[in-house]
Design a protein around this motif. Sequence first.
Motif, PDB file in Angstrom:
ATOM      1  N   GLU A   1     -12.294   0.737  -9.211  1.00 24.42           N
ATOM      2  CA  GLU A   1     -12.637  -0.298 -10.171  1.00 24.42           C
ATOM      3  C   GLU A   1     -11.616  -0.287 -11.275  1.00 24.42           C
ATOM      4  O   GLU A   1     -11.076   0.693 -11.825  1.00 24.42           O
ATOM      5  CB  GLU A   1     -14.166   0.077 -10.932  1.00 24.42           C
TER       6      GLU A   1
ATOM      7  N   SER B   1      -4.990 -10.026 -13.599  1.00 26.28           N
ATOM      8  CA  SER B   1      -6.428 -10.640 -13.357  1.00 26.28           C
ATOM      9  C   SER B   1      -6.278 -10.964 -11.859  1.00 26.28           C
ATOM     10  O   SER B   1      -7.595 -10.887 -11.288  1.00 26.28           O
ATOM     11  CB  SER B   1      -6.358 -11.949 -14.117  1.00 26.28           C
ATOM     12  N   TRP B   2      -5.355 -10.878 -11.139  1.00 27.09           N
ATOM     13  CA  TRP B   2      -5.328 -11.171  -9.740  1.00 27.09           C
ATOM     14  C   TRP B   2      -5.387 -10.209  -8.859  1.00 27.09           C
ATOM     15  O   TRP B   2      -5.686 -10.103  -7.605  1.00 27.09           O
ATOM     16  CB  TRP B   2      -4.023 -12.097  -9.281  1.00 27.09           C
ATOM     17  N   ARG B   3      -5.342  -8.719  -9.371  1.00 31.73           N
ATOM     18  CA  ARG B   3      -5.182  -7.889  -8.627  1.00 31.73           C
ATOM     19  C   ARG B   3      -6.694  -7.517  -7.959  1.00 31.73           C
ATOM     20  O   ARG B   3      -7.780  -7.240  -8.438  1.00 31.73           O
ATOM     21  CB  ARG B   3      -4.892  -6.807  -9.526  1.00 31.73           C
ATOM     22  N   LYS B   4      -6.765  -7.445  -6.758  1.00 30.53           N
ATOM     23  CA  LYS B   4      -8.189  -6.907  -5.946  1.00 30.53           C
ATOM     24  C   LYS B   4      -8.228  -5.436  -5.892  1.00 30.53           C
ATOM     25  O   LYS B   4      -7.023  -4.692  -5.526  1.00 30.53           O
ATOM     26  CB  LYS B   4      -8.228  -7.606  -4.705  1.00 30.53           C
ATOM     27  N   PHE B   5      -9.164  -5.030  -5.797  1.00 25.93           N
ATOM     28  CA  PHE B   5      -9.749  -3.500  -5.828  1.00 25.93           C
ATOM     29  C   PHE B   5     -10.691  -3.339  -4.643  1.00 25.93           C
ATOM     30  O   PHE B   5     -11.529  -4.386  -4.173  1.00 25.93           O
ATOM     31  CB  PHE B   5     -10.790  -3.045  -6.967  1.00 25.93           C
TER      32      PHE B   5
ATOM     33  N   LEU C   1      -1.411  -9.590  -1.935  1.00 23.38           N
ATOM     34  CA  LEU C   1      -2.615  -9.626  -1.482  1.00 23.38           C
ATOM     35  C   LEU C   1      -3.079  -8.184  -0.918  1.00 23.38           C
ATOM     36  O   LEU C   1      -4.238  -7.917  -0.980  1.00 23.38           O
ATOM     37  CB  LEU C   1      -3.110 -10.256  -0.439  1.00 23.38           C
TER      38      LEU C   1
ATOM     39  N   LEU D   1      -7.334  -1.487   0.046  1.00 17.18           N
ATOM     40  CA  LEU D   1      -6.063  -2.229  -0.027  1.00 17.18           C
ATOM     41  C   LEU D   1      -4.877  -1.218  -0.304  1.00 17.18           C
ATOM     42  O   LEU D   1      -5.003  -0.298  -0.582  1.00 17.18           O
ATOM     43  CB  LEU D   1      -6.083  -3.213  -1.134  1.00 17.18           C
TER      44      LEU D   1
END
Length: 369
Positions: free
Chosen positions: A10, A52-56, A115, A133
């Motif tokens: 997170e 802001s675009w980073r995925k966890f 991504l 990821l």
Amino acid sequence: MKTKAAIAFEPGKPLEVLEIDLAGPKAGEVLVEMEACGICHTDAHSASGAESWRKFPFVPGHEGCGIVREVGTGVTGLKAGDKVIPLYKSECGHCMPCVSGKSNHCATIMPTQKLGVLMDGTSRFSDQGQEILHFMGCSAFSQFTVAPEISFAKIANDAPSGEICLLGCAVTTGLGAVLKTSQVKAGSSVAVFGIGGIGLSVIQGARIAGAKRIIAVDLHAHKFALAKQFGATDTLGPADLTGSAAEEIIEMTGGGCDYTFEAAGATSAMQEAIRAAHPLWGTCCLLGNTADEDRISIHPTAVLGGRKIIGCTFGGVQGRSELPGYVDLATQGKLDLAPMVTHHLSLNEINHGIDLMHAGKSIRSVIHF
């Protein structure tokens, strides 16, 4: 197979060290056992949620060194037993940026790397069925990692991993910014804002280039002894200033430096580095990473006299074709890497290493697997 990895589940939370699943390499991919990995501000920056675009969740780490253990079908340039550095700037050798000789932003890898997946659109990491990821195409905070062949630079097998791993980011960024991107000339004046791993590498690069004056600027005076050891001729900290650092440098140099480098990852340092570059012929090279909303502001006249503002990632260095030569500089004793590693830690101590970095108490903490 299983691998022990540090995971950012997170934004803004400490990394969790767990044993997770790792699928083997597919066609064109390589399985590497990491030996060492430096802790970089970029790892913590991304894990903080500043992007802001980073995925966890994802496995951070990108400044590593390890040994190839398995290769997928179609891999021709690497074999089991080769020592490699993972590349967050891959080099396919056939896309337009790679063949242009003008950029190290490989277009083949970029669409999927951001991504958090490999080139087939999937991840090799998982935990109890949940996809984990990848990070910057490296995920070096894992005992084992998988990435495409084009994301590894083969280096000398006798290179010491605990030091050479720094060439996976900080050292190459600073050295390349001086020698390749800015092309610092002998006899010139240089100022470096931020004396961490990148800033110290800028200093070493400036020394190698033959700069006559090298000014190190930092908020933490305890870093100045090492800066001088690496080649700085002058140092500036808060205690030395009556005004701004830029004003002091302009006074010291009679107008500004020939070259300035920002390596602090702060917009305030960027503004100062721009001002400290000579207004007629100075070059300011920006290297730091900041939050999405951060901006710098200049008046157009700041560049009309001839001052240049440039920037680069990974020093502008092509990873597979040029990085091995930078490693050779270290193994030949032309680069001093050992003093930059101020803390040697286990993977379980990774959050302590991040705290040391944020507190300005470390130059580089290296994780040993």
